[in-house]
Design a protein around this motif. Structure first.
Motif, PDB file in Angstrom:
ATOM      1  N   PRO A   1      16.621 -20.535  48.498  1.00 42.12           N
ATOM      2  CA  PRO A   1      18.044 -20.386  47.973  1.00 42.12           C
ATOM      3  C   PRO A   1      19.050 -21.356  48.568  1.00 42.12           C
ATOM      4  O   PRO A   1      19.812 -21.875  48.033  1.00 42.12           O
ATOM      5  CB  PRO A   1      18.131 -18.912  48.141  1.00 42.12           C
ATOM      6  N   THR A   2      18.918 -21.204  49.898  1.00 41.33           N
ATOM      7  CA  THR A   2      19.908 -22.115  50.513  1.00 41.33           C
ATOM      8  C   THR A   2      19.650 -23.537  50.334  1.00 41.33           C
ATOM      9  O   THR A   2      20.714 -24.299  50.161  1.00 41.33           O
ATOM     10  CB  THR A   2      19.758 -21.998  52.078  1.00 41.33           C
ATOM     11  N   THR A   3      18.777 -24.037  50.142  1.00 42.25           N
ATOM     12  CA  THR A   3      18.242 -25.360  49.817  1.00 42.25           C
ATOM     13  C   THR A   3      18.592 -25.528  48.502  1.00 42.25           C
ATOM     14  O   THR A   3      19.223 -26.749  48.081  1.00 42.25           O
ATOM     15  CB  THR A   3      16.707 -25.776  49.826  1.00 42.25           C
ATOM     16  N   ALA A   4      18.539 -24.727  47.578  1.00 44.23           N
ATOM     17  CA  ALA A   4      18.962 -24.971  46.149  1.00 44.23           C
ATOM     18  C   ALA A   4      20.501 -25.302  45.948  1.00 44.23           C
ATOM     19  O   ALA A   4      20.913 -26.155  45.360  1.00 44.23           O
ATOM     20  CB  ALA A   4      18.630 -23.908  45.457  1.00 44.23           C
ATOM     21  N   ILE A   5      21.416 -24.382  46.851  1.00 46.84           N
ATOM     22  CA  ILE A   5      22.891 -24.388  46.859  1.00 46.84           C
ATOM     23  C   ILE A   5      23.119 -25.841  47.558  1.00 46.84           C
ATOM     24  O   ILE A   5      23.899 -26.683  46.995  1.00 46.84           O
ATOM     25  CB  ILE A   5      23.260 -23.389  47.466  1.00 46.84           C
ATOM     26  N   GLU A   6      22.599 -26.080  48.595  1.00 48.61           N
ATOM     27  CA  GLU A   6      22.842 -27.539  49.432  1.00 48.61           C
ATOM     28  C   GLU A   6      22.457 -28.649  48.643  1.00 48.61           C
ATOM     29  O   GLU A   6      23.262 -29.625  48.680  1.00 48.61           O
ATOM     30  CB  GLU A   6      21.960 -27.454  50.587  1.00 48.61           C
ATOM     31  N   ARG A   7      21.580 -28.673  47.708  1.00 44.28           N
ATOM     32  CA  ARG A   7      21.164 -29.621  46.847  1.00 44.28           C
ATOM     33  C   ARG A   7      22.157 -29.670  45.695  1.00 44.28           C
ATOM     34  O   ARG A   7      22.468 -30.887  45.488  1.00 44.28           O
ATOM     35  CB  ARG A   7      19.736 -29.560  46.136  1.00 44.28           C
TER      36      ARG A   7
ATOM     37  N   ALA B   1      19.890 -26.147  36.253  1.00 47.14           N
ATOM     38  CA  ALA B   1      18.446 -25.479  35.679  1.00 47.14           C
ATOM     39  C   ALA B   1      17.264 -25.808  36.512  1.00 47.14           C
ATOM     40  O   ALA B   1      16.215 -25.011  36.857  1.00 47.14           O
ATOM     41  CB  ALA B   1      18.222 -25.656  34.290  1.00 47.14           C
ATOM     42  N   ALA B   2      17.291 -27.215  36.779  1.00 48.90           N
ATOM     43  CA  ALA B   2      16.166 -27.597  37.502  1.00 48.90           C
ATOM     44  C   ALA B   2      15.918 -27.006  38.839  1.00 48.90           C
ATOM     45  O   ALA B   2      14.899 -26.715  39.390  1.00 48.90           O
ATOM     46  CB  ALA B   2      16.226 -29.268  37.996  1.00 48.90           C
ATOM     47  N   CYS B   3      17.249 -26.869  39.839  1.00 49.42           N
ATOM     48  CA  CYS B   3      17.166 -26.044  41.182  1.00 49.42           C
ATOM     49  C   CYS B   3      16.509 -24.681  40.697  1.00 49.42           C
ATOM     50  O   CYS B   3      15.916 -24.131  41.611  1.00 49.42           O
ATOM     51  CB  CYS B   3      18.385 -26.059  41.636  1.00 49.42           C
TER      52      CYS B   3
ATOM     53  N   MET C   1      25.299 -29.093  46.119  1.00 48.15           N
ATOM     54  CA  MET C   1      26.528 -29.427  46.621  1.00 48.15           C
ATOM     55  C   MET C   1      26.516 -30.929  47.032  1.00 48.15           C
ATOM     56  O   MET C   1      27.557 -31.623  47.383  1.00 48.15           O
ATOM     57  CB  MET C   1      26.796 -28.751  47.823  1.00 48.15           C
ATOM     58  N   ALA C   2      25.274 -31.386  47.266  1.00 52.26           N
ATOM     59  CA  ALA C   2      24.923 -32.906  47.905  1.00 52.26           C
ATOM     60  C   ALA C   2      25.082 -33.951  46.667  1.00 52.26           C
ATOM     61  O   ALA C   2      24.671 -34.972  47.090  1.00 52.26           O
ATOM     62  CB  ALA C   2      24.003 -32.932  48.763  1.00 52.26           C
ATOM     63  N   ARG C   3      24.987 -33.418  45.664  1.00 46.09           N
ATOM     64  CA  ARG C   3      24.938 -34.538  44.503  1.00 46.09           C
ATOM     65  C   ARG C   3      25.831 -35.509  44.656  1.00 46.09           C
ATOM     66  O   ARG C   3      27.104 -35.283  44.903  1.00 46.09           O
ATOM     67  CB  ARG C   3      24.905 -33.576  43.237  1.00 46.09           C
ATOM     68  N   ASP C   4      25.553 -36.705  43.850  1.00 46.70           N
ATOM     69  CA  ASP C   4      26.454 -37.923  43.927  1.00 46.70           C
ATOM     70  C   ASP C   4      27.833 -37.392  43.421  1.00 46.70           C
ATOM     71  O   ASP C   4      27.952 -36.553  42.309  1.00 46.70           O
ATOM     72  CB  ASP C   4      26.030 -38.962  43.033  1.00 46.70           C
ATOM     73  N   LEU C   5      29.023 -38.082  44.145  1.00 47.66           N
ATOM     74  CA  LEU C   5      30.177 -37.963  43.791  1.00 47.66           C
ATOM     75  C   LEU C   5      30.528 -38.648  42.533  1.00 47.66           C
ATOM     76  O   LEU C   5      30.052 -39.726  41.949  1.00 47.66           O
ATOM     77  CB  LEU C   5      31.328 -38.483  44.597  1.00 47.66           C
ATOM     78  N   LYS C   6      31.173 -37.836  41.620  1.00 47.71           N
ATOM     79  CA  LYS C   6      31.586 -38.287  39.914  1.00 47.71           C
ATOM     80  C   LYS C   6      32.960 -37.930  39.641  1.00 47.71           C
ATOM     81  O   LYS C   6      33.414 -36.906  39.932  1.00 47.71           O
ATOM     82  CB  LYS C   6      30.384 -37.816  39.011  1.00 47.71           C
ATOM     83  N   ALA C   7      33.133 -38.267  38.471  1.00 47.14           N
ATOM     84  CA  ALA C   7      34.467 -37.856  37.698  1.00 47.14           C
ATOM     85  C   ALA C   7      34.109 -36.321  37.034  1.00 47.14           C
ATOM     86  O   ALA C   7      33.013 -36.323  36.628  1.00 47.14           O
ATOM     87  CB  ALA C   7      34.944 -38.720  36.449  1.00 47.14           C
ATOM     88  N   GLU C   8      34.905 -35.558  36.925  1.00 52.12           N
ATOM     89  CA  GLU C   8      34.695 -34.143  36.095  1.00 52.12           C
ATOM     90  C   GLU C   8      34.283 -34.457  34.864  1.00 52.12           C
ATOM     91  O   GLU C   8      33.466 -34.014  34.129  1.00 52.12           O
ATOM     92  CB  GLU C   8      35.761 -33.349  36.575  1.00 52.12           C
ATOM     93  N   LEU C   9      35.483 -35.113  33.932  1.00 59.70           N
ATOM     94  CA  LEU C   9      35.204 -35.357  32.656  1.00 59.70           C
ATOM     95  C   LEU C   9      34.980 -36.972  32.518  1.00 59.70           C
ATOM     96  O   LEU C   9      35.682 -37.796  33.086  1.00 59.70           O
ATOM     97  CB  LEU C   9      36.486 -35.075  31.954  1.00 59.70           C
ATOM     98  N   VAL C  10      33.928 -37.149  31.627  1.00 56.93           N
ATOM     99  CA  VAL C  10      33.440 -38.455  31.347  1.00 56.93           C
ATOM    100  C   VAL C  10      34.083 -38.822  29.789  1.00 56.93           C
ATOM    101  O   VAL C  10      33.760 -38.189  29.052  1.00 56.93           O
ATOM    102  CB  VAL C  10      32.041 -38.606  31.404  1.00 56.93           C
TER     103      VAL C  10
END
Length: 308
Positions: A291-297, A278-280, A299-308
């Motif tokens: 649009p390209t920067t939005a997708i890149e941002r 929503a923020a992007c 994809m570049a988020r910190d690695l994390k577990a899918e389910l917490v």
């Protein structure tokens, strides 16, 4: 159960007109009003069993105030067919109505309902949500037919949130498809978007299971996979290099996801909610990122577990 025989529809856009078509085919007398109508608002609403709000979110509060000023009594059942969130207090359409009509039963109509398909007579299903069982049953009976399967539930808040939030995601998916990123990227985006929707639902206190029903996952899939979706078209056109103004002019209709994205971005900032999609989308709509920067941002988020 007393059946509805007269319905007043406020709003003459594609969705309001489709709802009128459905009700007339079921034998109801239908009156339709818009700001350009020759018939007065009072005459449209008088003695109607159902008052159906089908105006845009931006105009809902103003129209509701006009109705309240008429003081027509509280016998009619409200049906909210508007999808979105209000800027002030992050109110849903039915909450805006309940503020002004505390004595009237209020129901919410929402689901995977592309108006053009329904107007063509193609089969669909929808949800009528209300805490008032009798009101929900009356509205269910009014709309149900051999081409529209109508279910009820008792979570109007979750039902409305599903209908509002999926519009934001549809813009993001339109961008994804407009950039030709493929089915893998689209599937990942929709799946992660559902997690984002659940966070918003939990914040507001909606029932989790509602978001896996017709008004949640069902509406999300329909809106994110069909070029008939206005919000999808906005995202797709932005990815093709059009401005937001040009995209909205081209679709010639309201795309509620535009205003909802901005409301969600504000909510995330103030309340600390993790709503990266929503923020992007909000930044993209405000021309702060491409649009390209939005997708890149994303994809570049910190690695994390899918389910917490």
């Amino acid at each position: 159960m007393q059946e509805a025989t007269v319905a007043a529809i406020l709003g003459a856009g594609a969705w309001g007109t489709t709802l009128a078509q459905l009700l007339r085919s079921n034998g109801l007398e239908v009156r339709q009003w818009s700001r350009r109508s020759e018939t007065t608002l009072a005459a449209t609403l008088a003695e109607a069993d159902l008052w159906i709000m089908a105006v845009s979110m931006a105009g809902l509060a103003s129209v509701a105030d006009q109705v309240a000023a008429l003081q027509l009594g509280d016998r009619a059942i409200w049906v909210s067919a508007t999808k979105g969130l209000a800027d002030l207090g992050w109110r849903t359409p039915s909450q805006v109505l309940s503020d002004r009509f505390p004595l009237q039963p209020i129901t919410v109509l929402s689901g995977p309902n592309l108006s053009k398909e329904i107007s063509q007579g193609l089969p669909a299903a929808t949800v009528i949500a209300s805490r008032d069982r009798h009101a929900a049953a009356v509205v269910q009976q009014a709309f149900a037919s051999d081409r529209l399967r109508v279910y009820t539930n008792r979570d109007p808040l979750g039902t409305e949130l599903g209908g509002a939030l999926k519009n934001v995601i549809a813009i993001a998916v339109g961008v994804c498809d407009g950039l030709c990123l493929g089915a893998n990227a689209r599937s990942a985006l929709v799946t992660r978007a559902l997690a984002e929707i659940l966070r918003v639902g939990a914040y507001f206190g909606a029932r989790t299971e509602t978001f896996f029903g017709l008004s949640g996952l069902g509406d999300l899939l329909a809106t994110c996979t069909s070029p008939l979706s206005r919000n999808y078209q906005v995202g797709f056109r932005l990815a093709q290099g059009e401005s937001l103004a040009a995209a909205l002019t081209a679709i010639a209709a309201t795309a509620e996801g535009v205003s909802t994205a901005r409301v969600l971005a504000q909510l995330a900032s103030r309340e600390g909610l993790e709503l990266p999609i929503a923020a992007c989308v909000a930044e993209l709509l405000d021309n702060r990122i491409s649009p390209t920067t939005a997708i890149e941002r994303l994809m570049a988020r910190d690695l994390k577990a899918e389910l917490v």
